[in-house]
Enzyme design. Structure first.
Site, short mmCIF file in Angstrom:
data_model
loop_
_atom_site.label_atom_id
_atom_site.label_comp_id
_atom_site.label_asym_id
_atom_site.label_seq_id
_atom_site.Cartn_x
_atom_site.Cartn_y
_atom_site.Cartn_z
N GLU A 87 47.70 40.33 50.50
CA GLU A 87 46.38 39.98 49.98
C GLU A 87 45.86 38.67 50.58
O GLU A 87 46.63 37.76 50.88
CB GLU A 87 46.47 39.85 48.46
CG GLU A 87 45.14 39.77 47.75
CD GLU A 87 45.26 40.27 46.32
OE1 GLU A 87 45.08 41.47 46.10
OE2 GLU A 87 45.54 39.45 45.43
N LYS A 125 43.52 35.72 49.31
CA LYS A 125 42.95 35.24 48.05
C LYS A 125 42.85 33.72 48.09
O LYS A 125 43.81 33.04 48.40
CB LYS A 125 43.91 35.68 46.92
CG LYS A 125 43.45 35.37 45.52
CD LYS A 125 44.60 35.54 44.54
CE LYS A 125 44.71 36.94 43.99
NZ LYS A 125 45.70 37.05 42.90
N LYS A 159 39.26 44.68 46.94
CA LYS A 159 39.70 44.32 45.59
C LYS A 159 38.50 43.74 44.86
O LYS A 159 38.03 42.65 45.17
CB LYS A 159 40.83 43.29 45.73
CG LYS A 159 41.62 43.07 44.46
CD LYS A 159 42.97 43.79 44.55
CE LYS A 159 43.87 43.50 43.38
NZ LYS A 159 44.54 42.22 43.45
N GLU A 177 44.44 51.44 39.03
CA GLU A 177 45.35 50.44 38.48
C GLU A 177 45.52 50.58 36.96
O GLU A 177 44.54 50.59 36.23
CB GLU A 177 44.83 49.04 38.80
CG GLU A 177 45.73 47.93 38.27
CD GLU A 177 45.19 46.55 38.59
OE1 GLU A 177 45.22 46.18 39.78
OE2 GLU A 177 44.74 45.85 37.67
N ASN A 184 50.27 47.39 37.27
CA ASN A 184 50.17 45.94 37.26
C ASN A 184 51.22 45.37 36.29
O ASN A 184 51.30 45.80 35.15
CB ASN A 184 48.76 45.53 36.82
CG ASN A 184 48.47 44.08 37.13
OD1 ASN A 184 49.31 43.21 36.96
ND2 ASN A 184 47.27 43.82 37.60
N GLU A 232 52.30 46.12 41.39
CA GLU A 232 51.43 44.98 41.69
C GLU A 232 51.72 43.80 40.75
O GLU A 232 52.05 44.01 39.59
CB GLU A 232 49.96 45.35 41.46
CG GLU A 232 49.48 46.61 42.10
CD GLU A 232 48.10 47.01 41.60
OE1 GLU A 232 47.72 48.14 41.86
OE2 GLU A 232 47.42 46.21 40.94
N SER A 233 51.54 42.61 41.27
CA SER A 233 51.63 41.35 40.51
C SER A 233 53.06 40.85 40.32
O SER A 233 53.95 41.59 39.92
CB SER A 233 51.02 41.45 39.10
OG SER A 233 49.64 41.45 39.17
#
Length: 267
Positions: free
Chosen positions: A58, A60, A120, A169, A190, A220-221
């Site tokens: 990603e 960010k 995103k 998601e 997530n 994710e995360s």
């Protein structure tokens, strides 16, 4: 829960105002006439499956919980680096107000990226789906907790009809009930608990068996260790979205490169 839902509600509320403003300034027809609208999308699903590591990297700058993740790195350099590192895809945050992203971030890398781009964003309108295609995205994110079953069905169907892939998601197994199975390519779990804000990869492990086998599944995360990837792969996950881990370093390319190589050596 109060904080996260409040933040999420606020983001969605602001996004509705922004989309209303945007759609009054630029019509769908105008978006559909842009040259990138007819570009053939690269499949994120295939890229994850073919990639040895399955890692989506990603870009960010900041987030509501971390105001300064990385303002030093240049997006083109980071994206080139992620590709060299062996990323399966690029996740580009385009939310301006809360993440300091921009649709220009996608437009600026479209000529240099040869791996798929996931836009995103907090998608709450068909307008944003048409816009995603017009800026060169290959896939979009639909977040279960902010959409109704009906919206998910309509949005995923529209996305698929114009060639975009859909990453759906969820935070928990209940949200699987909202899915429009016909038009979903990838399910992302997530690991952030919306009640406590804590991040725990156990969430992905718990939900895995409830997701139908026919979908590509990603976690994710909160993934910052190679061991976490190995553990999740053992359960069956094929892809991993890594948001802040690389961006928090002085050299996102180098940290992604070392991480991905280590994962590849272990599997």
């Amino acid at each position: 829960k109060y904080y996260e839902m409040k933040i999420l509600d606020k983001i969605v509320e602001d996004k509705r105002l922004e989309v209303a403003k945007l759609s009054s300034m630029s019509s769908l027809k105008k978006l559909e006439s842009k040259s990138l609208f007819s570009r053939k999308c690269i499949s994120l699903k295939d890229s994850i499956l073919k990639s040895p590591g399955g890692i989506i990297c990603e870009f960010k700058r900041r987030s509501p919980s971390n105001n300064n993740i990385n303002y030093k790195s240049n997006i083109s350099e980071v994206v080139r680096g992620y590709e060299k590192a062996g990323a399966a895809g690029l996740s580009i945050l385009t939310n301006k107000q809360y993440f300091d992203g921009d649709i220009k971030d996608v437009l600026n890398i479209i000529d240099i990226a040869s791996i798929p781009i996931l836009r995103k964003e907090f998608i709450i309108s068909e307008y944003q789906i048409i816009e995603s295609k017009s800026i060169g995205s290959d896939a979009i994110l639909l977040i279960a907790s902010i959409l109704s079953k009906e919206e998910i069905k309509n949005f995923s169907s529209l996305a698929k009809s114009i060639g975009l892939e859909v990453l759906y998601e969820i935070h928990d197994a209940r949200e699987l009930e909202k899915i429009s199975w016909d038009n979903t390519d990838i399910i992302g779990v997530n690991n952030r608990n919306l009640d406590t804000l804590e991040i725990d990869i156990q969430n992905s492990i718990d939900v895995y068996s409830m997701i139908p086998e026919s979908f590509v599944k990603i976690s994710e995360s909160g993934i910052s260790k190679v061991e976490s990837i190995l553990k999740l792969r053992e359960v069956g996950y094929q892809g991993f979205l890594i948001g802040e881990n690389f961006m928090r370093t002085d050299d996102p390319f180098k940290s992604a490169y070392n991480f991905i190589k280590e994962v590849q050596n272990e599997i």
